[in-house]
Design a protein around this motif. Sequence first.
Motif, PDB file in Angstrom:
ATOM      1  N   HIS A 190      -2.973  -7.982   6.332  1.00 49.43           N
ATOM      2  CA  HIS A 190      -3.124  -6.807   7.185  1.00 49.43           C
ATOM      3  C   HIS A 190      -2.210  -5.687   6.695  1.00 49.43           C
ATOM      4  N   VAL A 191      -0.943  -6.005   6.511  1.00 51.83           N
ATOM      5  CA  VAL A 191       0.030  -5.012   6.065  1.00 51.83           C
ATOM      6  C   VAL A 191      -0.088  -4.844   4.545  1.00 51.83           C
ATOM      7  N   PRO A 192      -0.159  -3.605   4.059  1.00 56.56           N
ATOM      8  CA  PRO A 192      -0.269  -3.380   2.615  1.00 56.56           C
ATOM      9  C   PRO A 192       1.090  -3.501   1.932  1.00 56.56           C
ATOM     10  N   PRO A 193       1.088  -3.681   0.622  1.00 55.55           N
ATOM     11  CA  PRO A 193       2.358  -3.742  -0.105  1.00 55.55           C
ATOM     12  C   PRO A 193       2.977  -2.361  -0.233  1.00 55.55           C
ATOM     13  N   ILE A 194       4.251  -2.336  -0.494  1.00 56.28           N
ATOM     14  CA  ILE A 194       4.978  -1.076  -0.606  1.00 56.28           C
ATOM     15  C   ILE A 194       4.509  -0.264  -1.809  1.00 56.28           C
ATOM     16  N   HIS A 195       3.779  -0.921  -2.712  1.00 53.53           N
ATOM     17  CA  HIS A 195       3.325  -0.273  -3.941  1.00 53.53           C
ATOM     18  C   HIS A 195       2.098   0.607  -3.717  1.00 53.53           C
ATOM     19  N   ASN A 196       1.593   0.703  -2.499  1.00 54.88           N
ATOM     20  CA  ASN A 196       0.426   1.534  -2.212  1.00 54.88           C
ATOM     21  C   ASN A 196       0.741   3.011  -2.494  1.00 54.88           C
ATOM     22  N   PRO A 197       0.104   3.606  -3.492  1.00 53.13           N
ATOM     23  CA  PRO A 197       0.449   4.991  -3.850  1.00 53.13           C
ATOM     24  C   PRO A 197      -0.105   6.029  -2.885  1.00 53.13           C
ATOM     25  N   TYR A 198      -0.976   5.631  -1.966  1.00 51.53           N
ATOM     26  CA  TYR A 198      -1.614   6.584  -1.069  1.00 51.53           C
ATOM     27  C   TYR A 198      -1.076   6.535   0.359  1.00 51.53           C
ATOM     28  N   SER A 199      -0.097   5.693   0.600  1.00 47.10           N
ATOM     29  CA  SER A 199       0.382   5.539   1.967  1.00 47.10           C
ATOM     30  C   SER A 199       0.911   6.855   2.520  1.00 47.10           C
ATOM     31  N   PRO A 200       0.407   7.273   3.694  1.00 46.74           N
ATOM     32  CA  PRO A 200       0.929   8.491   4.323  1.00 46.74           C
ATOM     33  C   PRO A 200       2.253   8.258   5.030  1.00 46.74           C
ATOM     34  N   PHE A 201       2.701   6.983   5.083  1.00 43.26           N
ATOM     35  CA  PHE A 201       3.888   6.642   5.857  1.00 43.26           C
ATOM     36  C   PHE A 201       5.106   6.358   4.980  1.00 43.26           C
ATOM     37  N   ASP A 202       4.950   6.481   3.696  1.00 42.72           N
ATOM     38  CA  ASP A 202       6.052   6.224   2.782  1.00 42.72           C
ATOM     39  C   ASP A 202       7.224   7.143   3.109  1.00 42.72           C
ATOM     40  N   PRO A 203       8.444   6.661   3.244  1.00 46.16           N
ATOM     41  CA  PRO A 203       8.851   5.287   2.966  1.00 46.16           C
ATOM     42  C   PRO A 203       9.069   4.443   4.223  1.00 46.16           C
ATOM     43  N   ASN A 204       8.315   4.656   5.304  1.00 48.44           N
ATOM     44  CA  ASN A 204       8.482   3.918   6.547  1.00 48.44           C
ATOM     45  C   ASN A 204       8.060   2.460   6.349  1.00 48.44           C
ATOM     46  N   THR A 205       9.027   1.552   6.368  1.00 48.66           N
ATOM     47  CA  THR A 205       8.737   0.145   6.090  1.00 48.66           C
ATOM     48  C   THR A 205       8.148  -0.596   7.277  1.00 48.66           C
ATOM     49  N   CYS A 206       7.808   0.108   8.350  1.00 48.64           N
ATOM     50  CA  CYS A 206       7.004  -0.496   9.416  1.00 48.64           C
ATOM     51  C   CYS A 206       5.521  -0.492   9.039  1.00 48.64           C
ATOM     52  N   TYR A 207       5.194   0.161   7.928  1.00 48.77           N
ATOM     53  CA  TYR A 207       3.798   0.255   7.502  1.00 48.77           C
ATOM     54  C   TYR A 207       3.556  -0.375   6.131  1.00 48.77           C
ATOM     55  N   MET A 208       4.497  -1.138   5.640  1.00 47.64           N
ATOM     56  CA  MET A 208       4.331  -1.746   4.321  1.00 47.64           C
ATOM     57  C   MET A 208       5.295  -2.916   4.187  1.00 47.64           C
ATOM     58  N   VAL A 209       5.012  -3.769   3.212  1.00 47.07           N
ATOM     59  CA  VAL A 209       5.881  -4.915   2.978  1.00 47.07           C
ATOM     60  C   VAL A 209       6.237  -4.944   1.494  1.00 47.07           C
ATOM     61  N   ASP A 210       7.496  -5.151   1.219  1.00 41.09           N
ATOM     62  CA  ASP A 210       7.998  -5.120  -0.155  1.00 41.09           C
ATOM     63  C   ASP A 210       7.922  -6.528  -0.745  1.00 41.09           C
ATOM     64  N   VAL A 211       6.914  -6.743  -1.575  1.00 43.70           N
ATOM     65  CA  VAL A 211       6.716  -8.066  -2.187  1.00 43.70           C
ATOM     66  C   VAL A 211       6.375  -7.903  -3.668  1.00 43.70           C
ATOM     67  N   PRO A 212       6.761  -8.877  -4.483  1.00 45.08           N
ATOM     68  CA  PRO A 212       6.268  -8.889  -5.868  1.00 45.08           C
ATOM     69  C   PRO A 212       4.800  -9.305  -5.855  1.00 45.08           C
TER      70      PRO A 212
END
Length: 275
Positions: A190-212
């Motif tokens: 459900h949650v996208p990775p932090i590597h999403n280049p189109y996220s409008p919420f960057d760098p809000n980590t409530c909208y992404m997960v930092d994973v390899p």
Amino acid sequence: MIIDYFSDPHINHWMWWTENQLKFEQRTRSFTRKLIENGCGEVLIIAGDFSEWNCQSIWMLDEAAKHYDRVYFTIGNHDMYLISGNQKKKYIDSLGRINDLLQKAAAIPNVVPLIKSIDKYKGKVFAGDVLWYLPKSLKDWDFYRNVSNDSNYISINGYSTDDVPRKLHKESMDWYDTLEGIDIDVFVSHVPPIHNPYSPFDPNTCYMVDVPFINATHWICGHDHLQREFEKAGVQFHMNAIGYPQHYSNYPQRNIIPEGKIDEYKKFGIKTFNI
């Protein structure tokens, strides 16, 4: 194999609640048929945030299962919301609500949850989980506590408001680490990775997960209500969030998402790719 997919249908936002459950079910099933009417795949994947009501989630899964050989799904943060007193009495906490959803989904023969799990179908490997986020900065924690509805409507017995995302994130990461070395055809979160280049919420980590990245060919995700495809580190990402009805007004999404992040109209319906 043809894969149809979407996320974030938020079904209850598309229709008025009614005590007439027969009418509520009919509307939900009609919504589902409309959503998948252009589908051409044998597998459907739903990447979470069905509804704030389990009954609608089950009606959607049951209706979709009539049209597909296999339906995979994971849950989203809204699928854990307890928004009424009756829900709190019935489920006790958010985990109780999820357990109820999974128990009822298990009665639908060709529906398979991807919640910290792997499944193989016709030689293809599917895996998935919510992949819970964890706020990092003080600003993100402030957003979680004072802006996000997750802190108000997700509760787990024995855990404080701040410890809920810590618990859920750790469980997701502990499972995700077990995937190292496994070849996966389609990964679902459900949650996208932090590597999403189109996220409008960057760098809000409530909208992404930092994973390899794991060794996955395709990755389907949602949560931030985008409809995009992109490639990153050899992984093909697919995002097709339905979102809320107001997203479908007759104006480009760039009016509600920061300039440069997206410049296309929101489209209601499934998307497809081949594996």
